[in-house]
Design a protein around this motif. Structure first.
Motif, short mmCIF file in Angstrom:
data_model
loop_
_atom_site.label_atom_id
_atom_site.label_comp_id
_atom_site.label_asym_id
_atom_site.label_seq_id
_atom_site.Cartn_x
_atom_site.Cartn_y
_atom_site.Cartn_z
N ASP A 140 0.86 -1.19 0.00
CA ASP A 140 0.00 0.00 0.00
C ASP A 140 0.89 1.24 0.00
O ASP A 140 2.12 1.15 0.00
CB ASP A 140 -0.92 0.00 1.23
CG ASP A 140 -2.27 0.67 0.96
OD1 ASP A 140 -2.32 1.61 0.14
OD2 ASP A 140 -3.27 0.25 1.57
N GLN A 141 0.23 2.40 0.00
CA GLN A 141 0.90 3.68 0.17
C GLN A 141 0.39 4.31 1.46
O GLN A 141 -0.79 4.23 1.77
CB GLN A 141 0.60 4.61 -1.01
CG GLN A 141 1.08 4.09 -2.36
CD GLN A 141 2.58 4.17 -2.48
OE1 GLN A 141 3.17 5.24 -2.41
NE2 GLN A 141 3.22 3.02 -2.66
N GLY A 142 1.28 4.95 2.21
CA GLY A 142 0.84 5.58 3.44
C GLY A 142 2.00 5.84 4.37
O GLY A 142 3.15 5.98 3.95
N ALA A 143 1.69 5.90 5.67
CA ALA A 143 2.70 6.18 6.68
C ALA A 143 2.25 5.55 7.99
O ALA A 143 1.08 5.23 8.19
CB ALA A 143 2.89 7.69 6.86
N ALA A 144 3.21 5.37 8.91
CA ALA A 144 2.96 4.93 10.28
C ALA A 144 2.05 3.70 10.36
O ALA A 144 1.02 3.73 11.02
CB ALA A 144 2.38 6.08 11.11
N PRO A 145 2.41 2.59 9.71
CA PRO A 145 1.55 1.41 9.77
C PRO A 145 1.62 0.70 11.11
O PRO A 145 2.61 0.81 11.85
CB PRO A 145 2.11 0.52 8.66
CG PRO A 145 3.58 0.84 8.65
CD PRO A 145 3.64 2.33 8.93
N SER A 146 0.57 -0.04 11.42
CA SER A 146 0.53 -0.90 12.61
C SER A 146 -0.17 -2.19 12.21
O SER A 146 -1.02 -2.19 11.31
CB SER A 146 -0.21 -0.22 13.76
OG SER A 146 -0.28 -1.06 14.90
N VAL A 147 0.15 -3.30 12.89
CA VAL A 147 -0.38 -4.59 12.47
C VAL A 147 -0.73 -5.44 13.68
O VAL A 147 -0.10 -5.33 14.75
CB VAL A 147 0.63 -5.33 11.56
CG1 VAL A 147 1.87 -5.75 12.34
CG2 VAL A 147 -0.02 -6.51 10.85
N ALA A 148 -1.75 -6.29 13.53
CA ALA A 148 -2.13 -7.26 14.54
C ALA A 148 -2.39 -8.58 13.84
O ALA A 148 -2.73 -8.62 12.65
CB ALA A 148 -3.36 -6.80 15.30
N LEU A 149 -2.27 -9.69 14.59
CA LEU A 149 -2.32 -11.02 13.99
C LEU A 149 -3.04 -11.97 14.93
O LEU A 149 -2.69 -12.08 16.11
CB LEU A 149 -0.90 -11.52 13.73
CG LEU A 149 -0.71 -12.92 13.17
CD1 LEU A 149 -1.29 -13.02 11.76
CD2 LEU A 149 0.78 -13.29 13.16
N SER A 150 -4.05 -12.67 14.42
CA SER A 150 -4.77 -13.66 15.23
C SER A 150 -4.09 -15.02 15.13
O SER A 150 -3.24 -15.25 14.26
CB SER A 150 -6.22 -13.76 14.76
OG SER A 150 -6.28 -14.39 13.49
N ASP A 151 -4.50 -15.94 15.98
CA ASP A 151 -3.90 -17.27 15.96
C ASP A 151 -4.22 -18.06 14.70
O ASP A 151 -3.50 -19.00 14.35
CB ASP A 151 -4.34 -18.06 17.20
CG ASP A 151 -3.58 -17.64 18.45
OD1 ASP A 151 -2.51 -17.01 18.31
OD2 ASP A 151 -4.06 -17.93 19.57
#
Length: 612
Positions: A207-218
Motif C-alpha cells: 500500500d501507500q501511506g505512513a505509520a503502519p501498525s499490524v495485529a495477527l490472530s492465531d
C-alpha cells in the motif's frame, strides 16, 4: 469475507503516539507519551465491552520517547521505548503484570541502541522486537523470552531498510512486520519463530501511506491500519497469512481522521487507538467486530431463521442512494453494493422522475443523486452472488423536478427546467407504473412475491428467504393500494391514519434538529414510550426505527460525525427491550459504516460468538 470496520472513535485522553494491546479476556492495555514537550510515559488498562473500551485511570511509569506495548492471555505485558532526547539512542523495556485494576511494572532495562522500537509477545512468553537504527534507515529485530520481569534477548539481526516498524506474533510462531519503506511505500514481511530463531520471507509492498501498525490472530488473520501518505485519513485492511505472504481481502478503507494508529486483535474483536488529526494531541479509540457482514443473516440463520421482522435488528441507511451527485445532498459515501456488503439491510430510497429517467434525490428533486437504475443494478449484483439475505427497499417521497417547479413557480417553463423538451407530467399513476416496471426489470427475480396465508409481519426470516436471498420492496402513499403489483408491498408509518393498510408498518420519527443531545434525548424518549401499537389506529406496528440522524440544510457529513461516534456508547445506556417489551429494529444513520451500525446490530441480535 471477514472484514474490519472501526468507524469513528471516541476521545479518551490527551497525549502522543498511543499503542494498544488486548487479550482473550477482553483486557486492553494502552501506553502513550505526554502531550507537549514532556517525556513522561503513561499506561492504563481497560476492558472491552461490546464496541466500547471502558478505560481505567492513567498512571505514569517512565520517561522516554513514544512507547509500544504487547499483552498475552496470561496478563503479561511488555513495553519498549527509546531514551528521551535527540542525542540519546538507548532502547529500554519493561515487563509487567496486567489486571483489571492496573499494571504492576517491573524495572526499566536497557537492551539496545536505536529508535522507533516495537514489540510483540505470545502465550509462551516468546517476544519479537523490531526497531530502526539510530543513525540510518536500517531495520533490526531481536527475539527473546520473558522470564519473570525480565526478557532474555538474543542478538540483533538486520532485516531491511525503512522506518516506523511494527510487529505482531501469534501462538503458532507466525510473525508479521510492517514498515514504511522509501517515500510512502508500505511493506510487510512474514516470518516464523522456531526455538528462538526467526526467518523472514521477502519484503513485499502492499500500500501507500505512513505509520503502519499490524495485529495477527492465531488463525492467521491480519489486521493493518495506517495513515494516509498526504492527508490525515486513517485506513484499515484485512488479510490472511499464506506461507510467507499475505492474501489481502479487498483494499484499504478509510475509517477516521488522525495520526499514529495502533491496532490489536483477539477473538472476534479488534481495537484501535490513534492520535488526533493535524496538531491535535487528543487520543481516540474504537472497537470493531471481525465478521463477514455481507452474510450476517445467512451465517446466523440457525438463530435468526425463526425470528420475524419485528424480532430482528438491522442497520438502516438514511437517504441510501445519496452517495454521489449534488454535494449539497450527500448522506452516504458507499454505493449500494458496498452498503449491502457492509451489512446494511434497510434502505431509504427517494425516487424522482426527470425527463425520461428516475433518479434518487434528497430534499428537492433538483438535488439529484445517481440513476435509480444504477442503484437497482447494485442490488442485483449483490443478490446474484447468492447471499441468503433479506434486503428491504423503502420507496417514498416520490417527486419530479417538473412537479416541484409547478409547486414553486405556478408553472413549468423551459427556462426553469433548462432542458430542450421538458416532460411536463407530474408524478402520477402512469409514472408510478413506470417506476414499478423499472423495479421489476432490474430485481424482479429476487422480489418477495409470495402472498402467504399469513401477513408479511408474521413470516419468519427463514420463510422469507427459503428460496434464497430476497428483496422486500415497500412503497409509501396511495399508489401501491391503487395499482396492485406483485412484489411491491404497502408501507405505512406508525402515525398514518390508514396504517392498518400497510403490509409493513414502521415507527419512523426523526428529531429535526442539528443538536446531538436533543436528538438523542428525543429518540430515546420515543423508544421508551413505544408500545408496539400504531398511533391512530388499533393495529400492531411492525418495527421501531431509531432515527439517529441530524438535519442540517447541507454538510450532512460534518453533523453526522458526532452522532456516529456516539451511537455504540449511547445504546449501551438504553434498556433494550423497553418496559413494553419492544426492541429497536432499525439503526437508521447517515454515512453508515462510520457508525458501526451493522456491528451494533450483530450484538443486539445476541448472536453466538458476538456477546454484547
Amino acid at each position: 469475507m471477514i472484514a474490519v470496520q472501526f468507524g469513528l472513535g471516541l476521545e479518551y485522553d490527551t497525549g502522543y503516539q498511543p499503542s494498544v494491546a488486548m487479550n482473550a479476556s477482553g483486557l486492553a492495555v494502552e501506553v502513550h507519551q505526554s502531550e507537549g514537550a514532556s517525556s513522561k510515559l503513561w499506561s492504563r488498562v481497560g476492558r472491552i465491552e461490546g464496541l466500547s473500551v471502558i478505560w481505567g485511570p492513567v498512571a505514569h511509569f517512565d520517561e522516554g520517547e513514544p512507547a509500544h506495548c504487547a499483552l498475552n492471555n496470561a496478563g503479561v505485558v511488555v513495553e519498549v521505548h527509546a531514551s528521551n532526547g535527540f542525542l540519546s539512542s538507548g532502547l529500554w523495556y519493561h515487563v509487567g503484570s496486567a489486571s483489571p485494576s492496573g499494571i504492576e511494572w517491573g524495572g526499566s532495562n536497557k537492551y539496545d541502541s536505536g529508535a522507533q522500537p516495537a514489540i510483540a509477545i505470545n502465550d509462551a512468553g516468546d517476544v519479537m522486537e523490531v526497531h530502526k537504527s539510530q543513525s540510518n534507515s536500517g531495520l533490526w529485530y531481536r527475539t527473546g523470552k520473558v522470564t519473570g520481569k525480565t526478557i532474555a534477548f538474543n542478538s540483533s539481526v538486520s532485516f531491511g531498510n525503512g522506518s516506523t516498524p511494527k510487529v505482531a506474533l501469534n501462538n503458532q510462531g507466525t510473525v508479521v512486520v510492517v514498515y514504511q519503506g522509501g517515500g510512502s511505500d508500505l511493506l510487510y514481511a512474514v516470518g516464523h519463530l522456531r526455538d528462538g530463531k526467526q526467518s523472514f520471507g521477502p519484503a513485499r509492498s502492499y500500500d501507500q501511506g505512513a505509520a503502519p501498525s499490524v495485529a495477527l490472530s492465531d488463525d492467521g488473520l491480519v489486521v493493518e491500519v495506517h495513515e494516509s501518505q498526504t492527508l490525515n485519513g486513517l485506513w484499515q485492511r484485512v488479510g490472511r497469512v499464506v506461507g510467507d505472504s499475505i492474501e489481502w481481502i479487498g483494499g484499504a478503507t478509510e475509517f477516521d481522521n488522525g495520526a499514529k494508529p495502533s491496532v490489536a486483535v483477539s477473538g472476534n474483536r479488534a481495537v484501535q487507538v490513534h492520535q488526533g488529526e493535524l496538531a491535535a494531541r487528543s487520543l481516540w479509540s474504537s472497537v470493531s467486530l471481525l465478521a463477514d457482514r455481507a452474510k450476517w443473516m445467512e451465517n446466523n440463520m440457525p438463530v435468526l431463521g425463526s425470528r420475524r421482522l419485528g424480532e430482528i435488528v438491522m442497520s438502516a441507511s438514511h437517504d441510501a442512494g445519496m452517495y454521489e451527485g449534488n454535494v449539497a445532498g450527500l448522506t452516504q459515501n458507499l454505493d449500494m453494493y458496498d452498503q449491502l456488503s457492509y451489512g446494511v439491510r434497510y434502505f431509504d430510497l427517494r425516487p424522482s422522475k426527470f425527463i425520461n429517467d428516475f433518479y434518487i434525490y434528497h430534499g428537492f428533486a433538483a438535488i439529484r443523486g445517481p440513476l435509480l437504475s444504477k442503484v437497482l443494478d447494485d442490488v442485483a449484483k449483490f443478490m446474484s452472488e447468492g447471499h441468503r439475505e433479506l434486503v428491504i427497499l423503502k420507496l417514498s417521497h416520490y417527486s419530479s423536478l417538473v412537479s416541484e417547479a409547478v409547486d414553486l413557480a405556478g408553472k413549468a417553463t423551459k427556462a426553469i427546467l433548462d432542458v430542450d423538451k421538458p416532460d411536463l407530467s407530474l408524478f402520477n399513476q402512469m409514472v408510478y407504473r413506470e417506476l414499478a416496471n423499472l423495479v421489476e426489470s432490474k430485481i424482479g427475480k429476487w422480489l418477495v412475491k409470495e402472498k402467504a396465508e399469513k401477513p408479511l409481519r408474521d413470516l419468519s426470516l427463514a420463510e422469507l428467504t427459503q428460496n434464497g436471498g430476497r428483496v422486500l420492496v415497500v412503497c409509501d402513499g396511495g399508489y401501491p393500494l391503487d395499482i396492485k403489483r406483485d412484489g411491491l408491498w404497502v408501507y405505512r408509518d406508525w402515525q398514518d391514519g390508514d396504517a392498518n393498510k400497510g403490509d409493513l408498518i414502521v415507527y419512523d420519527q426523526y428529531s429535526n434538529t442539528t443538536s446531538f443531545s436533543d436528538m438523542q434525548s428525543d429518540q430515546f424518549k420515543n423508544f421508551k414510550e413505544y408500545t408496539g401499537k400504531c398511533k391512530s389506529v388499533d393495529h400492531v406496528c411492525d418495527m421501531f426505527l431509531l432515527s439517529w440522524t441530524l438535519t442540517p440544510a447541507t454538510a450532512v457529513w460534518l453533523y453526522s460525525k458526532e452522532a456516529n461516534r456516539e451511537l455504540a456508547a449511547s445504546l449501551g445506556t438504553l434498556s433494550i427491550p423497553n418496559s413494553h417489551k419492544q426492541i429497536v429494529n432499525l439503526l437508521y444513520v447517515d454515512y453508515v459504516q462510520y457508525s458501526r451500525a451493522t456491528d451494533i446490530a450483530l450484538l443486539l441480535n445476541h448472536l453466538p460468538g458476538f456477546a454484547a
